[in-house]
Design a protein around this motif. Structure first.
Motif, short mmCIF file in Angstrom:
data_model
loop_
_atom_site.label_atom_id
_atom_site.label_comp_id
_atom_site.label_asym_id
_atom_site.label_seq_id
_atom_site.Cartn_x
_atom_site.Cartn_y
_atom_site.Cartn_z
N UNK A 6 0.82 -1.22 0.00
CA UNK A 6 0.00 0.00 0.00
C UNK A 6 0.85 1.26 0.00
N UNK A 7 2.11 1.14 -0.25
CA UNK A 7 3.00 2.29 -0.17
C UNK A 7 3.69 2.52 -1.50
N UNK A 8 3.20 3.44 -2.31
CA UNK A 8 2.02 4.29 -2.09
C UNK A 8 0.79 3.75 -2.81
N UNK A 9 -0.35 4.28 -2.43
CA UNK A 9 -1.58 4.06 -3.19
C UNK A 9 -1.70 5.19 -4.20
N UNK A 10 -2.14 4.85 -5.40
CA UNK A 10 -2.33 5.87 -6.43
C UNK A 10 -3.64 6.61 -6.21
N UNK A 11 -3.80 7.72 -6.88
CA UNK A 11 -5.05 8.48 -6.80
C UNK A 11 -6.24 7.61 -7.23
N UNK A 53 -10.02 15.98 -3.33
CA UNK A 53 -10.57 17.05 -4.18
C UNK A 53 -9.68 17.41 -5.36
N UNK A 54 -8.41 17.31 -5.21
CA UNK A 54 -7.54 17.76 -6.28
C UNK A 54 -6.43 16.78 -6.58
N UNK A 55 -5.44 17.27 -7.29
CA UNK A 55 -4.31 16.43 -7.67
C UNK A 55 -3.07 16.74 -6.86
N UNK A 56 -3.23 17.42 -5.73
CA UNK A 56 -2.10 17.76 -4.88
C UNK A 56 -1.44 16.48 -4.37
N UNK A 57 -0.19 16.24 -4.75
CA UNK A 57 0.48 15.00 -4.34
C UNK A 57 0.51 14.80 -2.82
N UNK A 58 0.64 15.87 -2.07
CA UNK A 58 0.67 15.75 -0.60
C UNK A 58 -0.69 15.28 -0.08
N UNK A 59 -1.77 15.79 -0.67
CA UNK A 59 -3.11 15.39 -0.27
C UNK A 59 -3.34 13.91 -0.61
N UNK A 60 -2.97 13.51 -1.81
CA UNK A 60 -3.12 12.11 -2.23
C UNK A 60 -2.33 11.20 -1.30
N UNK A 61 -1.10 11.57 -1.00
CA UNK A 61 -0.25 10.77 -0.12
C UNK A 61 -0.84 10.67 1.28
N UNK A 62 -1.35 11.79 1.82
CA UNK A 62 -1.92 11.80 3.16
C UNK A 62 -3.15 10.89 3.25
N UNK A 63 -4.02 10.96 2.28
CA UNK A 63 -5.22 10.12 2.29
C UNK A 63 -4.83 8.65 2.08
#
Length: 123
Positions: A46-51, A93-103
């Motif tokens: 699971x490291x990392x999960x894609x969008x 909500x968006x394509x922000x890599x930090x947001x995707x990584x955090x979720x």
């Protein structure tokens, strides 16, 4: 030792995190000598999960206090200790890599909690 038939293992894993690539990666490593070995495999897969994987997991995940309406939903009662993690998941909500990584990190935590509850050393 955790040594389940492939279909059983896939079914249990899908209730923890419904991401086919993640499930495939774990199944390829089976059987597991211990629960810790299974958790390590799940963490790594699971490291990392894609969008796209995150969107799929969130779409197949029922909210706290609700029952899944079909076989594709994941019931939150499977992971009561992680319920707060699920409830507090932000929307993607968006394509922000930090947001995707955090979720993705949150979903991984939830999946690991669910694995701890769903699997035992004897299967």
């Amino acid at each position: 030792m955790i040594n389940l038939q492939e279909a059983v293992l896939r079914g249990r894993l899908s209730t923890c995190l419904d991401v086919p690539r993640w499930i495939d990666s774990i199944v390829e490593q089976a059987p597991f000598g211990s629960l810790d070995d299974l958790l390590d495999a799940a963490r790594d897969a699971a490291n990392p999960l894609t969008r796209d994987e995150i969107e799929r997991a969130l779409a197949h995940h029922s909210r706290i206090g609700t029952r899944p309406s079909g076989a594709g939903g994941v019931g939150d009662d499977v992971a009561r200790p992680g319920a707060e993690l699920v409830r507090d998941l932000p929307e993607l909500r968006g394509d922000d890599p930090a947001e995707v990584r955090a979720i993705g990190d949150r979903l991984r935590e939830i999946a690991l909690l669910r694995i701890e509850q769903s699997f035992t050393e004897d299967g």
